[in-house]
Structures are given as C-alpha cells and as structure tokens.
Design a protein around this motif. Sequence first.
Motif, mmCIF file in Angstrom:
data_model
loop_
_atom_site.group_PDB
_atom_site.id
_atom_site.type_symbol
_atom_site.label_atom_id
_atom_site.label_comp_id
_atom_site.label_asym_id
_atom_site.label_seq_id
_atom_site.Cartn_x
_atom_site.Cartn_y
_atom_site.Cartn_z
ATOM 1 N N MET A 267 11.165 -6.261 -0.143
ATOM 2 C CA MET A 267 9.706 -6.326 -0.119
ATOM 3 C C MET A 267 9.128 -6.324 -1.532
ATOM 4 O O MET A 267 8.142 -7.006 -1.804
ATOM 5 N N ARG A 268 9.738 -5.585 -2.439
ATOM 6 C CA ARG A 268 9.263 -5.614 -3.829
ATOM 7 C C ARG A 268 9.452 -6.998 -4.437
ATOM 8 O O ARG A 268 8.612 -7.452 -5.219
ATOM 9 N N ARG A 269 10.529 -7.672 -4.070
ATOM 10 C CA ARG A 269 10.685 -9.050 -4.547
ATOM 11 C C ARG A 269 9.620 -9.951 -3.935
ATOM 12 O O ARG A 269 9.061 -10.823 -4.615
ATOM 13 N N ARG A 303 1.288 -2.126 -5.060
ATOM 14 C CA ARG A 303 2.362 -1.166 -5.314
ATOM 15 C C ARG A 303 3.268 -1.072 -4.095
ATOM 16 O O ARG A 303 2.871 -1.402 -2.982
ATOM 17 N N GLY A 304 4.474 -0.574 -4.330
ATOM 18 C CA GLY A 304 5.408 -0.316 -3.250
ATOM 19 C C GLY A 304 5.824 1.142 -3.248
ATOM 20 O O GLY A 304 5.991 1.750 -4.314
ATOM 21 N N TYR A 305 5.988 1.724 -2.049
ATOM 22 C CA TYR A 305 6.397 3.120 -1.889
ATOM 23 C C TYR A 305 7.506 3.195 -0.841
ATOM 24 O O TYR A 305 7.386 2.611 0.242
ATOM 25 N N LEU A 306 8.564 3.919 -1.157
ATOM 26 C CA LEU A 306 9.626 4.210 -0.196
ATOM 27 C C LEU A 306 9.744 5.720 -0.068
ATOM 28 O O LEU A 306 10.014 6.414 -1.054
ATOM 29 N N LEU A 307 9.545 6.240 1.144
ATOM 30 C CA LEU A 307 9.630 7.673 1.404
ATOM 31 C C LEU A 307 10.856 7.945 2.268
ATOM 32 O O LEU A 307 10.934 7.492 3.418
#
Length: 353
Positions: A267-269, A303-307
């Motif tokens: 997803m960041r890509r 922005r991207g977040y992974l929890l």
Amino acid sequence: MRRLTAAVAASLLPGLMVIAIAGLPVPAGAAEPYDAYADEACDGYFDPLLLERGSRCSGSRERSCPTVRHWTPRRVSRQLPACEGVAQAAHPLHAERIQSSYLALRPDHGAPRAIYLMLHWHRATAHEAVNYLHLQDLARSRGALVIVPDVPGNQWAQSGSRNINQHVAWVDAVLADAQRRYGTGNLPVYLVGLSNGAAMAMHYACARADRIDAVMPVALPMYRSDLAACSFSQSIGYVQVHGDSDRFVPYRGNLWFASAEQVYARMRRNMDCVDAGAKAARLESPLTPVDIRYGDGCVGGRRGYLLRVENAGHTWPDMETLSGRDRNPYGLIARNFDATLQGYDLLQLAAGR
C-alpha cells in the motif's frame, strides 16, 4: 476447496463474536495496577507523536452513548438506542439490482466534518456494527456523518466472486445517495471495514481510490493474488490494524493470505511513499501492547500506519461485548486502543487533514 474454506473462516465474525468468555489476568509482578485511561492528553485527538512526547494515549474516555451490556443479541442486531447529540435514520436504497438500506448517524447540531463509511463483518447487521463498535460516538465526539450499509445476506462478496463488482457499485450508490441526501459531497471520505468488510473495503479502495481519502481495514484477509493486482488511481491515506494472534488471518500470512506487513508495504508503494522518515511508537499494556509503524513522504501529503496489536485475535480493538469482558471466540480484545475514535484520528492524519 482449501481457498474457499480459508475465505469462509477468515470472514466469519458471526453473532458468536459477542459472546465473551473469561479474560486473561494481569501478569503478576506489575509495579502498579494498569489503568488504560490514565492519560487524558489524547482524549479528543490521537497522534502517535504524542507517545514520543511521553503521553500514554491509552484508551479513550470520550464515550457517552449507551453500551450494549446486558442487552439481548436480538435487540443489539435490530435496535439503536437514543444518544444525546446524535441524529440517526435508516434509508432504503434500491440500486445495482440490490434492495437494501443503510444507517446514517450525524451530529444533530452543526454540519458533519467528514464521511465515515463502515462495512460490517460477515453475518453482522448495520445495527450490530453501530452498537458493538460505538459508532454513535463518532458522530457525537468527532462530528462525522457515519454511514453503515446493510448488505443482503449479511456478507460482502469475496475474492473471485461473480458479484464482487456489483457490491463495489452498490457501495458507490450508497455513498452517492448519502452525499446527495446530506449535502456532503465536498467532505473527505474515510472507508473502514472489519474482517469480511475489511476485504470489501480494500476491493473498493483498489478500484475507487479517486472517491475516498483514506481506508482502514481491521483484521484484513487479503489474498496474495488480490494484493499483487491492487493499485491506486491516486494516493490515499492508509491505516491497517491487525492482531498478531489472529488465528483466522495470521499476522504473518499463510499459503493464501499475504502477511500484514506485506500488505502495508504494497500500500505504501501504491501511495508513492518514500522510505525516508519511517517512525515507530508503542502503546503500552500488560496484555495487548500496540506497535505503531508509520511514515509520511507520500504523494499528496498522505501517510500510512500499521498497528500490530500484540496477543489480540481476529477482533476490533475496544469493541463492546455483552458481558464487558476482554475476550470472545475470536481472541483477545485490546482495551488500550480505541479503533473507533482513535482510529478515526489516524484516518484524518493518514489523509493529510
């Protein structure tokens, strides 16, 4: 056959999800009793940067709408309690050869600030999603217009299904109807889903990135083939929440499903992010500490977040249960992170708002 079995297992969050069994004890030897609500600094606004500045940011004390404890499952699935400051309505909708409806919750004073579109889990109803996930509090505390569709059969189309495009088009119709009805066509749209609903949210995001500002899948079952095929037509914000003890969709992936970290990296890509500036924060808890990986450097200020929620199962952090306990048949439920209110704050940050 194995692929189908895995898909069914991953999307199952039936009525049993709210039948709690005994929770786990706090580990012996703790220096002091753990208070999930000890720090008020993050009430009203959650940002991992506050953790770096010394705030605990655990839980949320902003809930004021009724809970489902001591209700009957039938009442939870069919009724919404009144909540001061929240106007609620059900709207029938016939579109794309689907006859169903959606629930709409909004602040009863002032204009909404954003649209929060929630896709429920397998076998759930829109009423259950609102009640168990405290979605009324989003309208009251965050000023969101909360839209929760009821998909026919209580199950969103799965990967490879012949009606998956029909369901994507029906979500289009729900969103368009709500925007027209409430005059909110210029507001940011945050798309959210749990389990089977998370999979549908990602199908929609991969096909309709131009219609949303951010997406948050929780306990996401994403086939490796779907991940390889997913691309965004434009950059959107991304928040992913996953328990690392999820038995149905393993955090580290398996033969069918991509791991949570593989999904996040892809997803960041898709968001055209650069690797520079990656950050990490941690929400402490004796049972379910939450590791947060995040970064900016994405096109459009996204922005991207992974929890990663340690020890948590195939569950929504801080969801309600009938008994008030912290575990159900799908695993441990985190209480130190509120995926509804604090998840909404992360969606805003991810969208660059």
